[in-house]
Scaffold this active site. Structure first.
Site, mmCIF file in Angstrom:
data_model
loop_
_atom_site.group_PDB
_atom_site.id
_atom_site.type_symbol
_atom_site.label_atom_id
_atom_site.label_comp_id
_atom_site.label_asym_id
_atom_site.label_seq_id
_atom_site.Cartn_x
_atom_site.Cartn_y
_atom_site.Cartn_z
ATOM 1 N N HIS A 284 0.853 -1.187 0.000
ATOM 2 C CA HIS A 284 0.000 0.000 0.000
ATOM 3 C C HIS A 284 0.886 1.232 0.000
ATOM 4 O O HIS A 284 1.855 1.314 0.746
ATOM 5 C CB HIS A 284 -0.905 0.022 1.241
ATOM 6 C CG HIS A 284 -1.799 1.214 1.261
ATOM 7 N ND1 HIS A 284 -2.995 1.249 0.579
ATOM 8 C CD2 HIS A 284 -1.656 2.433 1.823
ATOM 9 C CE1 HIS A 284 -3.554 2.433 0.741
ATOM 10 N NE2 HIS A 284 -2.758 3.175 1.488
ATOM 11 N N ASP B 154 -15.379 2.173 6.863
ATOM 12 C CA ASP B 154 -14.336 3.132 6.461
ATOM 13 C C ASP B 154 -14.850 4.039 5.342
ATOM 14 O O ASP B 154 -14.585 5.242 5.344
ATOM 15 C CB ASP B 154 -13.065 2.413 6.004
ATOM 16 C CG ASP B 154 -12.065 3.418 5.454
ATOM 17 O OD1 ASP B 154 -11.632 4.282 6.229
ATOM 18 O OD2 ASP B 154 -11.761 3.379 4.249
ATOM 19 N N ARG C 28 -15.248 12.380 7.085
ATOM 20 C CA ARG C 28 -14.008 13.085 7.442
ATOM 21 C C ARG C 28 -13.674 14.146 6.405
ATOM 22 O O ARG C 28 -13.212 15.236 6.727
ATOM 23 C CB ARG C 28 -12.847 12.082 7.538
ATOM 24 C CG ARG C 28 -12.892 11.240 8.793
ATOM 25 C CD ARG C 28 -11.964 10.050 8.688
ATOM 26 N NE ARG C 28 -10.589 10.431 8.452
ATOM 27 C CZ ARG C 28 -9.688 9.658 7.842
ATOM 28 N NH1 ARG C 28 -10.025 8.447 7.418
ATOM 29 N NH2 ARG C 28 -8.458 10.073 7.676
ATOM 30 N N SER D 105 -7.983 3.709 8.872
ATOM 31 C CA SER D 105 -8.653 3.660 7.567
ATOM 32 C C SER D 105 -7.875 2.775 6.600
ATOM 33 O O SER D 105 -8.423 1.859 5.973
ATOM 34 C CB SER D 105 -8.767 5.099 7.036
ATOM 35 O OG SER D 105 -9.082 5.119 5.684
ATOM 36 N N LYS E 105 -8.780 -1.678 5.549
ATOM 37 C CA LYS E 105 -8.982 -2.222 4.205
ATOM 38 C C LYS E 105 -7.961 -3.318 3.902
ATOM 39 O O LYS E 105 -8.268 -4.314 3.256
ATOM 40 C CB LYS E 105 -8.896 -1.093 3.175
ATOM 41 C CG LYS E 105 -10.127 -0.177 3.253
ATOM 42 C CD LYS E 105 -10.016 1.050 2.398
ATOM 43 C CE LYS E 105 -9.069 2.060 2.954
ATOM 44 N NZ LYS E 105 -9.283 3.449 2.560
HETATM 45 N N1 URA Z 1 -5.976 6.716 2.503
HETATM 46 C C1 URA Z 1 -6.994 6.050 3.107
HETATM 47 O O1 URA Z 1 -7.409 4.998 2.654
HETATM 48 N N2 URA Z 1 -7.518 6.590 4.225
HETATM 49 C C2 URA Z 1 -7.077 7.742 4.770
HETATM 50 O O2 URA Z 1 -7.586 8.157 5.783
HETATM 51 C C3 URA Z 1 -6.032 8.410 4.123
HETATM 52 C C4 URA Z 1 -5.494 7.869 2.991
#
Ligand code: URA
Length: 440
Positions: A82, A161, A168, A183, A187
């Site tokens: 990621h 999320d 947010r 967050s 995932k």
């Molecule tokens: N990427 C995400 O998936 N979530 C965040 O809060 C910031 C970047």
């Protein structure tokens, strides 16, 4: 339990229990807690922070709010990566084929770009026919048959999320370390990874401007992963200047293809080999002292032999993409207008501002301001110099690829402020600042 009590406890700086966090996340996901209470809670978290235990509980609650992909029937051990998002970051397109070519299967769900940060799905869609939305069955079948799959995240993955992130975005609570970390990691956990390599970007074109902030974010994510029983490695990497040369969807796909054919910019090649080596080492569960060096050697050989390129071709074909485009990148979408920007003076390049370059590509239509905005795959900017390079006055420093004159003019105005050239020599920027290894 009552939402107001949980909001008040966080407002007053108290530590929430696991049960309270689970209850709140479940209630918001099920719409029994309304947006206005969730917004108040997010702001309390933003201002008061969360302990490591609370952050972990929030991550797990969000990961468990929807479907969790079980890759174990098809991949004995799943490795994922990621990136926290950057400018010109086409690393996934190079790294996944290399790791798969080394015999470690990879099944990755990627996202779309929003704001100045590009998204892998948008890049992939510049390959005509490439399907990013696969059913769970298709996703699993493909990784079983080809050892590689790269698609979009399903709506049922960590839906909490998705809801929190949208809230947010409109309540000025995005830039909170526990909220960002939970967050991202929710995932990753829900997508079934056993081991995760995080590429945490630092600089003008990243969420985190300072190395120490990026280190803090990386450490929280590594701790979450380790607490959840995952093997974790986080690399802090430079995003003050764009990665590679190309910024823009089809332009980045072209550069990824060139890199897999043994060409491409040196900084991108080195970056991809490093990330791929960490993934390979984790995927092999090789803990020998020289495991990383051997993995690096393996992926370098696979890059040079064209095996990684072959795997990208196989991936594109398996997902319905037109492989003629992979063989001949001139067939990718092309912009109508091209303008070369010359260096205003001779000297040493001291700054190539990733954020300005990203804003230029946004002006051209390569990215989105809002989720529903369409994007133009052909447009973007190619950067011809790096910090530390010597340039002569008038040498090309940027090429703009545009489809509309007015957009080109706006992009040029951004690029006019993106470059500093100075009289004294400047050292190149480091590629990586630190590695946090949570895999021992
Ligand atoms: N990427 C995400 O998936 N979530 C965040 O809060 C910031 C970047």
């Amino acid at each position: 339990m009552r939402a107001t009590d949980i909001i008040a406890r966080k407002r007053d700086g108290e530590e929430l229990s696991t049960e309270e966090i689970r209850w709140f996340v479940a209630g918001y996901t099920a719409d029994t807690i309304p947006d206005y209470q969730a917004a108040a809670w997010l702001m309390a978290v933003y201002l008061r922070g969360m302990s490591r235990r609370e952050t972990f509980d929030l991550t797990v609650a969000m990961a468990e709010s929807g479907d969790q992909l079980d890759l174990s029937p098809v991949i004995p051990y799943a490795v994922d990566k990621h990136s926290t998002g950057g400018v010109g970051d086409k690393v996934t397109l190079v790294v996944l084929p290399l790791v798969a070519a080394a015999g470690v299967p990879v099944a990755k769900m990627s996202g779309r770009g929003l704001g100045f940060s590009g998204g892998t799905l948008d890049k992939l869609e510049s390959i005509p026919g490439y399907r990013v939305q696969l059913s769970d069955e298709e996703f699993l079948r493909q990784v079983r048959e080809h050892g590689i799959v790269l698609g979009g995240q399903t709506k049922s993955l960590a839906p909490a999320d998705g809801k929190f992130y949208a809230l947010r975005d409109v309540t000025a609570t995005v830039s909170s370390l526990p909220l960002i970390a939970s967050s991202i990691m929710s995932k990753k956990l829900a997508a079934g990874a056993n081991a995760i390599v995080l590429d945490v970007k630092v600089g003008a074109g990243a969420f985190m401007r300072e190395v120490e902030d990026a280190r803090a974010l990386a450490q929280i994510m590594v701790d979450i992963g380790v607490s959840a029983g995952r093997q974790m490695v986080a690399l802090l990497s430079d995003m003050d200047q764009p990665l590679g040369e190309a910024v823009g969807n089809a332009l980045e796909v072209r550069e990824a293809i060139e890199t897999l054919r043994g060409g491409g910019p040196a900084d991108l090649r080195e970056h991809c080999l490093t990330i791929a080596a960490h993934m390979l080492r984790l995927g092999r569960r090789d803990t020998a002292p020289d495991a990383l060096d051997r993995a690096l050697n393996n992926v370098s050989v696979l890059l040079a032999s064209g095996a990684g390129f072959g795997k990208l071709r196989e991936l594109a074909e398996a997902q319905g993409g037109d492989v003629r485009v992979i063989d001949d990148p001139d067939l990718l979408p092309q912009a109508q207008l091209h303008e070369v920007i010359p260096a205003p003076r001779g000297g040493w390049v001291a700054r190539v501002d990733a954020l300005r370059v990203a804003q230029a590509t946004l002006e051209l239509g390569a990215g989105r301001e809002k989720k529903e905005d369409p994007i133009d795959p052909a447009v973007g900017v190619v950067v011809h110099c790096k910090v530390g390079d010597r340039v002569e006055a008038g040498a090309p420093v940027f090429t703009i690829h545009a489809n509309e004159e007015a957009r080109l003019v706006r992009a040029r105005a951004q690029l006019d402020q993106a470059l500093d050239v100075v009289d004294d020599s400047i050292p190149p920027r480091p590629a990586f600042y630190a590695t946090i290894d949570g895999s021992e």
